[in-house]
Design an enzyme around this catalytic site. Structure first.
Site, PDB file in Angstrom:
ATOM      1  N   LYS A 181       0.838  -1.205   0.000  1.00 15.61           N
ATOM      2  CA  LYS A 181       0.000   0.000   0.000  1.00 15.61           C
ATOM      3  C   LYS A 181       0.871   1.251   0.000  1.00 15.61           C
ATOM      4  O   LYS A 181       0.625   2.195  -0.759  1.00 15.61           O
ATOM      5  CB  LYS A 181      -0.928   0.014   1.221  1.00 15.61           C
ATOM      6  N   ALA A 201      -1.039   1.034   6.557  1.00 10.55           N
ATOM      7  CA  ALA A 201      -1.202  -0.026   7.557  1.00 10.55           C
ATOM      8  C   ALA A 201      -2.164  -1.073   7.032  1.00 10.55           C
ATOM      9  O   ALA A 201      -2.963  -0.814   6.134  1.00 10.55           O
ATOM     10  CB  ALA A 201      -1.729   0.566   8.862  1.00 10.55           C
ATOM     11  N   ASP A 202      -2.091  -2.253   7.634  1.00 11.10           N
ATOM     12  CA  ASP A 202      -3.054  -3.297   7.334  1.00 11.10           C
ATOM     13  C   ASP A 202      -3.273  -4.124   8.589  1.00 11.10           C
ATOM     14  O   ASP A 202      -2.328  -4.416   9.325  1.00 11.10           O
ATOM     15  CB  ASP A 202      -2.581  -4.198   6.198  1.00 11.10           C
ATOM     16  N   THR A 203      -4.526  -4.473   8.833  1.00  9.08           N
ATOM     17  CA  THR A 203      -4.900  -5.254  10.008  1.00  9.08           C
ATOM     18  C   THR A 203      -5.465  -6.594   9.569  1.00  9.08           C
ATOM     19  O   THR A 203      -6.338  -6.649   8.702  1.00  9.08           O
ATOM     20  CB  THR A 203      -5.944  -4.495  10.854  1.00  9.08           C
TER      21      THR A 203
END
Length: 190
Positions: free
Chosen positions: A52, A68-70
């Site tokens: 990203k 960010a990624d969760t």
């Protein structure tokens, strides 16, 4: 120095505001989020955060990029962002009465193009959900579009027995790690 948030998440904007950070622009990245075959949840989160940031960096060279990624994981299994009630019911039934992990990866690309990465892993324990609790939570609609079919910052918080790790990381952006990355990239924070 401009700060670009590579995310469409309103929760990430709210979390950044808690530490006094207002991005100059919000530019969601358009990447393929399909997990690679056999990819483990923490690696998947880290790869997506990096991809990203890199996707947005090309359009904003010379700026600081934050992505960010969760990922919510039950063992090695990556749980989906639920879109359908039956899918949410199955996911919450799986999490009921047990522990799972929430991995949130953060990538910051500095103005000089240097990348920095952090991974926050939080263990979340749900109480054993009764049929009535499950039905009431599903009726709220809060699960829609949420990884793991719940939002810890909403009604689901009353169903969580314990967390070990970063509450803000479960919401979608671990503030301790994010602040450290931004400062290392040259952001002036109070």
């Amino acid at each position: 120095m401009r700060l670009i948030l590579a995310s469409a998440s309103p929760r990430r904007l709210e979390l950044l505001a808690r530490i006094g950070v207002i991005p100059d622009a919000v530019m969601p990245a358009d990447i393929d989020e399909t997990p690679a075959r056999g990819e483990l949840p923490p690696h998947y989160a880290a790869r997506l955060a990096r991809e990203k940031a890199e996707a947005v960096h090309g359009a904003y060279a010379g700026s600081i990029i934050l992505a960010a990624d969760t990922v919510v994981a039950a063992g090695r299994r990556i749980l989906p962002k639920t879109e359908y009630e039956e899918e949410a019911r199955r996911t919450l039934a799986l999490l009921s009465g047990r522990r799972h992990r929430v991995h949130t990866a953060v990538t910051v690309i500095a103005a000089d193009a240097k990348q920095r990465h952090r991974l926050s892993t939080t263990i979340v324990s749900f109480k054993r959900l009764s049929d009535r609790e499950l039905d009431c939570y599903l009726a709220s609609g809060e699960w829609r579009g949420k990884a793991g079919a719940y939002a810890i910052q909403g009604r689901a918080e009353a169903l969580i027995r314990q967390i070990s790790g970063s509450h803000s990381g479960v919401v979608g952006l671990p503030l301790f790690e994010t602040r450290a990355l931004l400062v290392a990239a040259g952001c002036t924070l109070g």
